[in-house]
Scaffold this motif. Structure first.
Motif: not given
Length: 335
Positions: A292-318
């Motif tokens: 997902x991150x290979x696509x520059x048009x998708x924000x980190x927040x959107x990646x986190x949401x797509x993978x089911x993370x409740x917030x971006x920070x939790x995804x960044x840690x993971x």
């Protein structure tokens, strides 16, 4: 996620007919042109969706999916196409596609439902695909939908036309092509990609119906299907995440239920292959996130949401625990 080489071959050969350069397309995908004719070779998720992007770039055809779809015939579907030709009617023919499409790829799924005098045929590209490359996912959907209409006409010798076409994305330019190919009203921004037919049309007899051959082809496909079932339990679980849960990692309780197991039995089955559910989820999360991150048009927040993370920070840690890098730093390597 995977697709068989036939998936890529049909795209590239179709693009070649529209003046695309087959050799350069294969080079861009890092595929040996000779391998195109070995249908059982697996291609990666990235190669599968990039095949569309490369083909569109080569041909300049923004409606390539529609145009390849209107040229689709049952033989392109291999054994499933032969099974369709042996079915008693169109409804049963499409059910065959729904049942056995996983043999070709786990990136795309089909479903059918009937209510009253209507039948709905639905087409869905997996969520990570739609997020990473919405253009290629749309092309695949349009190829499948246009292909269904064309195959239905070939199977019956009749001008089968949907009553309504539902498309889940916004209205496209050059509506004339959609109107020419589907010859039906189109509803944009719908909740699904669906062809709606009258039930009478779906019950139209297939001209080449042969009950004996239907049994033969069904048995052949089931044998191929059984090879998939011999794969590791871990890979079965991974595929279930893709096809049923569409990329979001479910709880262990949900997954155990899907396999008709208790949580403990499910855990033991994974332990037999030296992996825990948490480890498996981390592997999947890493694969999905990096794609997902290979696509520059998708924000980190959107990646986190797509993978089911409740917030971006939790995804960044993971993500940092999986790769040793922050998502932003990882993404910079693709610029």
């Amino acid at each position: 996620m995977f697709a068989h080489m036939a998936f890529v071959r049909d795209i590239l050969l179709g693009a070649e007919k529209k003046k695309g350069n087959l050799k350069s397309m294969c080079e861009a995908l890092k595929i040996n042109p000779l391998d195109l004719y070995h249908s059982d070779i697996h291609v990666s998720f990235e190669q599968a969706y990039l095949a569309w992007e490369v083909a569109i770039m080569q041909t300049g055809d923004q409606h390539l999916g529609l145009h390849l779809g209107e040229q689709t015939n049952p033989s392109i579907l291999g054994l499933v196409g032969l099974l369709m030709q042996s079915c008693p009617n169109l409804e049963e023919a499409f059910k065959a596609v729904c049942s056995f499409s996983i043999v070709a790829s786990d990136m795309f799924s089909y479903s059918i439902s009937t209510s009253g005098d209507k039948g709905s045929l639905t087409y869905k590209a997996c969520t990570p695909w739609v997020k990473v490359s919405p253009l290629s996912a749309r092309q695949a959907v349009e190829q499948a939908m246009a292909g269904t209409v064309n195959i239905f006409r070939m199977l019956t010798g009749m001008k089968i036309t949907p009553e309504l076409v539902l498309l889940s994305y916004s209205k496209q330019k050059d509506l004339a092509e959609y109107e020419r190919i589907f010859q039906a009203p189109i509803k944009w921004n719908a909740s699904s990609n669906t062809l709606i037919f009258s039930r009478d049309q779906l019950l139209t007899p297939v001209l080449s119906y042969d009950e004996s051959l239907m049994g033969v082809f069904c048995d052949l496909i089931k044998k191929r299907f059984s090879k998939l079932n011999k794969e590791t339990f871990v890979n079965k679980v991974k595929r279930e995440v893709m096809t049923t849960f569409m990329g979001q990692i479910p709880s262990i309780e949900s997954m155990a239920t899907k396999f008709n197991m208790t949580v403990r039995s499910f855990q033991r089955k994974l332990e037999e292959e030296n992996i825990s559910y948490r480890m498996l989820c981390n592997d999947l999360g890493k694969d999905f996130a990096t794609s997902l991150l290979s696509n520059q048009n998708i924000t980190v927040k959107e990646v986190a949401s797509t993978l089911g993370y409740s917030n971006t920070r939790a995804f960044q840690r993971a993500f940092k625990s999986w790769t040793g890098q922050a998502p932003g730093k990882f993404r910079n390597t693709y610029k």
